[in-house]
Design a protein around this motif. Structure first.
Motif: not given
Length: 179
Positions: A61, A87-88, A103, A119, A123
């Motif tokens: 997370n 974001n996850k 994801d 990543h 994001y």
């Protein structure tokens, strides 16, 4: 892109519990991905990353807050745009390492580290507005919430258009009768 070891998460050495990481994302971070600074010129962001490791899945997370330096599409002035992103990312173990979805990642059980720099950059890029407007132009864009665009110029007088009862050219009416 040169892999920056600062953003490596040592997933093999971590125990099965929750772990916390913190990263500062500035000019050097953005220059790794875009040396010209055309997409994001600069930024002052803080990323809090929570990694939850279980036997089968790792859940990452991330919460990114701060500002990025953008160039206004209208005036070409630079301005600071605030961001607050959550974001996850799910990482699962498998025989083959590949990205299943935006994801969801698969890694092999012998993977020692996972670099999350790409990543985090993705994001941030996805959180940017499509139309980058300096804050002084925001009031103009917010005047009419129902209008997606404003009509600046038209060759037709107002009230005349394709929805009118009579066509603009009588030859088109003759062509309609051919069916």
């Amino acid at each position: 892109m040169k892999k920056d070891p600062q953003f490596d998460l040592p997933i093999a050495r971590l125990s099965l519990k929750t772990h916390q990481f913190a990263f500062e994302l500035g000019r050097a971070f953005f220059e790794q991905f875009d040396p010209t600074g055309e997409f994001i010129a600069d930024g002052d962001l803080h990323a809090d990353v929570e990694l939850i490791k279980t036997e089968r899945v790792i859940t990452i997370n991330s919460h990114i807050t701060g500002t990025v330096r953008l160039t206004c599409d209208r005036s070409l002035d630079e301005y600071d745009h605030p961001l607050d992103i959550e974001n996850k990312l799910l990482v699962r173990y498998s025989d083959e390492a590949k990205e299943l979805d935006d994801d969801v990642l698969q890694v092999t059980p012998d993977t020692l580290e996972l670099n999350i720099a790409q990543h985090l950059y993705d994001y941030i890029g996805l959180a940017l507005p499509m139309k980058k407007l300096h804050p002084r132009f925001q009031n103009e864009a917010d005047d009419d919430p129902d209008a997606t665009t404003k009509l600046i110029f038209s060759t037709r007088p107002l009230g005349e258009g394709p929805d009118d009862d009579e066509p603009a050219d009588p030859r088109w009416a003759a062509l309609k009768n051919l069916n």
